[in-house]
Design an enzyme around this catalytic site. Sequence first.
Site, short mmCIF file in Angstrom:
data_model
loop_
_atom_site.label_atom_id
_atom_site.label_comp_id
_atom_site.label_asym_id
_atom_site.label_seq_id
_atom_site.Cartn_x
_atom_site.Cartn_y
_atom_site.Cartn_z
N ASP A 214 0.92 -1.21 -0.04
CA ASP A 214 -0.05 -0.03 0.13
C ASP A 214 0.81 1.26 0.19
OD1 ASP A 214 -2.17 1.75 0.16
OD2 ASP A 214 -2.94 1.13 2.03
N ASP B 232 -3.42 2.45 -5.77
CA ASP B 232 -2.35 2.36 -4.96
C ASP B 232 -1.87 1.49 -3.98
OD1 ASP B 232 -4.43 2.97 -3.13
OD2 ASP B 232 -3.63 4.66 -2.07
N GLU B 233 -2.65 0.30 -4.12
CA GLU B 233 -2.47 -1.03 -3.50
C GLU B 233 -2.42 -2.28 -4.48
OE1 GLU B 233 -5.32 -2.12 -0.44
OE2 GLU B 233 -6.80 -0.56 -1.38
#
Length: 631
Positions: A111, A201-202
């Site tokens: 993350d 974003d992960e």
Amino acid sequence: MATEPSDEPKVVNEHDTLKYSLLGPSLTKSGQDSVDQNKVSEIIYNASKGSKFFNNEENRDKNLTQKIERILQKKKQLEKLDLASDRRKADDYIAELELTRDLSQTVVHIDCDAFYAAVEELDRPELKDVPFSVGKGVLTTCNYHARKFGCRSGMAGFVARKLCPHLIQLPLNFDKYTAKAQEVREIIVDYDPRFESASIDEAYLNITEYCEKNDITPEDAVEQLRREVHEKTKITISAGIAANAKLAKICSNKNKPNGQFLLASDRNSIMAFMRDLPTRKVNGIGRVFERELDAVGVKTCGDIYAYRQYLSKLFGEKAFVFLVQCYLGLGRTKVQPAEEYERKSVGTESTFGDMSDPKELRDKLRATAEELEKDMLRTQFKGRTLCLKVKLHTYEVFTRQVIPPKAVYLANDLYKYSIPMLSKLEQEFPGMKLRLMGLRCTHLVSMKKPDTMVFFGFKKRYSETNSTEVSETHSPSSLPKRKAEELSNEEEQWEAWPDELLFEDAERQEREDELQELESLSQEIDKRRHHGKEIVPNPTPKKAEVEEEEWWDCPICMRPQAANEREFNEHIDLCLSRQTIRDAVQDTATSRESTPVAAAGSNKKMKLGNDRGKEKAGVKGDPKQRRLFFG
């Protein structure tokens, strides 16, 4: 050891639950541990009191409270019954699940730390030591300095300024964030080419094979990955390492920012880890489900066992299975690209200012239908069921659905079949004012044409647009060269979402809905914002680029063949011989039609007579069924 449930009544002030709800869906975000949440909730409560959003939250909280009262009433009735049989069934199921525990895989959840804010800091280093957020009307994210004041994603900007008066708010720049996310993806693909994007974003990775090939421990591999990402992209990532995706997701939040946490892959460690874990920490349990569980006595994952006999009757079978998996710390170990999951629906929706004029509503419906057509064409699906979703100015949400006589995807059809649903809503709610409208197609049917020749063992055809003219020498070097990666990407590999992902998606949708409501109030709406699964093909690993096998397209059948000159020429000869036979059949059929030949034997005369009878009736006989004559 699990304790037996307590029967003591719990007195809750109605405003306490509302204040907790107003804390928003991002309460569990990192950087909030040292914040006085009671103080924050009081500020949010007073700052938003009297607004439409506050009134809607108050209504939702009352509805949830009533639902919880019904759940508790049902639980009270169940407690009077003998549930020994239900307890045994639950124990048997837990024993069955235990047998499925897989501790052989190493799954990582990464993350990016305060991703949007971190990207903005690269352009404006002076922001690094001051509290700031991205998103003006609604905070999409904020840096860790701002989080110390209680600011968090999904919070209205005016509330955030009450908490942190000197907060700097920056506008969104999605192109910038998408480009930086791609840089990160191009690094992690070398650790797992089949990594799974969970959002921009992960991502999840299965690094079992990478560790074995490179003789490296999972901790060292993830440390190396995080270092490489920081050196090349200048942003930091946090990671969780565990035996499955559910645990890895929880672990990635343990040592944020710029840290990692390893949960040992043995049963005792996992059970101990889950025993004291608050239910809200599990991906898939949002604010609503957390309150329902808390009301019946389930506050931690360890509490689930004591209430196992009630869970399926109170929350349903799927929820029971999900919760038992949480108690045991079980989760999926298979990680695959997000685009390989079976798509359940295709839809679009937009938020806008209050709208009540019938003509404006129909224009908005037409525009929504046109947007949905674009998505249907992009994904190559038609829908057998069409759903209309509206949100009134009171924030009440209503859905209606219809089954058209045919699968639909064109804007005209989408509009035609959704108009009656809108008209019916107008009759149900005279003078209704809408602030959101959406259309969605479900029960999807693929529009991709199947390649029938694959059935006979041929490789999948490439694109017709890439076909080339046949050269006289059939030189392989003159034919288009392609990479093996391109071929593998053409294969369709759909897989249904596990139930575990359905709960995670429901929680994600809960956050999405709240953000949309806040955005509509602030009038800062960007249709490109997407915090869910990013259906973007994974980049190609660098090693694969070097070792990729080339393929040549056959100029006859246009199917890819291995780049071996001898085998390629043999394939072309075979294709040409097939073509010669087809031409001979066609020529013979044509000559037979112009010069009928008497056939010997009564059966043959009967067949020929039948063919002639068809021709006299204006129906030609099938030339493939005629006898072939050579010479």
